[in-house]
Enzyme design. Structure first.
Site, PDB file in Angstrom:
ATOM      1  N   LYS A 195       0.855  -1.181   0.000  1.00  0.00           N
ATOM      2  CA  LYS A 195       0.000   0.000   0.000  1.00  0.00           C
ATOM      3  C   LYS A 195       0.891   1.231   0.000  1.00  0.00           C
ATOM      4  O   LYS A 195       1.685   1.442   0.922  1.00  0.00           O
ATOM      5  CB  LYS A 195      -0.911   0.000   1.231  1.00  0.00           C
ATOM      6  CG  LYS A 195      -1.751   1.262   1.335  1.00  0.00           C
ATOM      7  CD  LYS A 195      -2.790   1.180   2.418  1.00  0.00           C
ATOM      8  CE  LYS A 195      -3.506   2.522   2.569  1.00  0.00           C
ATOM      9  NZ  LYS A 195      -4.573   2.473   3.561  1.00  0.00           N
ATOM     10  N   LYS A 248      -2.147  -1.612  -3.821  1.00  0.00           N
ATOM     11  CA  LYS A 248      -3.007  -0.435  -3.766  1.00  0.00           C
ATOM     12  C   LYS A 248      -2.176   0.828  -3.880  1.00  0.00           C
ATOM     13  O   LYS A 248      -1.188   0.940  -3.168  1.00  0.00           O
ATOM     14  CB  LYS A 248      -3.755  -0.463  -2.432  1.00  0.00           C
ATOM     15  CG  LYS A 248      -4.646   0.726  -2.192  1.00  0.00           C
ATOM     16  CD  LYS A 248      -5.179   0.680  -0.795  1.00  0.00           C
ATOM     17  CE  LYS A 248      -5.971   1.959  -0.570  1.00  0.00           C
ATOM     18  NZ  LYS A 248      -6.369   2.135   0.791  1.00  0.00           N
TER      19      LYS A 248
END
Ligand code: PBG
Length: 325
Positions: A195, A248
């Protein structure tokens, strides 16, 4: 044989044949719709920067989940906006907290809906950081305790999967341990492993009211410059017990998705985040692009890069589109 004996256009003339040789197909099974739960009744607050998305009180959320089910969306990801925030995010660890209430109501009304709960503190802390602040920075090991408590509470109220998005070191292991100690050995963990500290989360922070009040998230979320580091993060999370790993954002990180797919033998999720969604909506509202075609092309590219699961605010629109075929 190459040109002129072989012509690659031969397989492109007939639409049936085009479908026959199509290599990538997004299906209902791949899609997860993120939703935002808020206190109150009959509340449906439009999220300005994310057209078609709302902060929904539990009663309205249940209605939305029914309509998602009716178009074939099978899984949702829940975020919560609490009534009162606190220093550590402890307000999210009780079984009557906002996401927990939503889970209970959804499971009662639409038991077949697969419900994933996002584990993080940024929506619940007064300062908007993803953990407990000590000396001006997020304290890793203290934060693990609130994350573990959230996970156990989510499990108790009946979620189908938990998804830690905080990026603390060691959180997958701590959450796995807490779940197992409480006999939730079958609860899967989908870890937001790679992320990045991304500007693409801007609209989400309006939706979840979770923008940090000071500083930024660069001491815990990843530097967008790095790919090797993403492989290390994923490796750690798998070793700690992650069942699914996530990359992400998605669109600017398709190389990371592909590399993860080629490197690891584990299901991969990709989060097509708020900013990626809002850019499409804004351009479409101006008449600059064909929204439906762009949506399909984006989701197909994420799947083609190697994602098995796509978390996307387009989930409902895409499901409706798939139903038309
Ligand atoms: C919580 C969290 C964020 C997103 C998912 N979980 C925001 C952030 O890290 O600031 C972003 C999702 C999106 O942009 O759609 N940590």
């Amino acid at each position: 044989m190459y040109f002129p004996e072989t012509r690659l256009r031969r397989l492109r003339y007939n639409p049936v044949l085009r479908d026959m040789v199509s290599e990538t197909r997004v299906t209902h099974n791949d899609l997860v719709m993120p939703l935002f739960a808020i206190h109150g009744t009959k509340v449906k607050n439009p999220i300005k920067s994310m057209p078609g998305n709302f902060q929904l009180s539990v009663d309205m959320l249940v209605e939305e989940v029914k309509s998602l089910r009716d178009v074939g969306v099978r899984s949702i990801l829940l975020f919560g906006i609490p009534e009162h925030k606190d220093e550590t995010g402890a307000c999210a660890t009780h079984d009557d907290a906002i996401v927990q209430r939503a889970v209970i109501a959804i499971k009662k009304a639409v038991p077949e809906m697969h419900v994933i709960a996002d584990i993080c503190n940024c929506e619940y802390t007064s300062h908007g950081h993803c953990g407990t602040i000590v000396n001006g920075d997020v304290d890793n090991d203290l934060t693990l305790e609130t994350l573990a408590a959230q996970a156990v509470s989510f499990a108790r109220v009946g979620v189908d999967m938990v998804a830690p998005s905080d990026m603390m070191d060691g959180r997958v292991a701590r959450i796995r341990q807490a779940l197992d100690e409480n006999k939730f050995t079958n609860m899967p963990i989908m870890a937001y492993s790679a992320k990045y500290a991304s500007a693409f989360y801007g609209p989400f922070r309006d939706a979840a009211e979770s923008a940090p009040k000071f500083g930024n998230r660069q001491t815990y979320q990843m530097n967008p410059d790095n790919s090797n580091e993403a492989m290390r993060e994923i490796d750690f999370d798998i070793a700690e017990g992650a069942d699914i790993i996530m990359v992400k954002p998605a669109m600017s990180y398709l190389d990371i998705i592909r590399r993860a797919k080629d490197t690891f033998n584990i299901p991969i999720a990709a989060y097509n985040v708020s900013g990626e969604f809002s850019m499409v909506k804004a351009a479409a509202a101006n008449g600059w692009i064909d929204e439906t075609r762009i949506m399909k092309e984006i989701l197909t590219s994420i799947k083609r890069a190697g994602a098995d699961i796509i978390l996307t605010y387009f989930a409902k629109d895409m499901a409706i589109e798939l139903n038309k075929r």
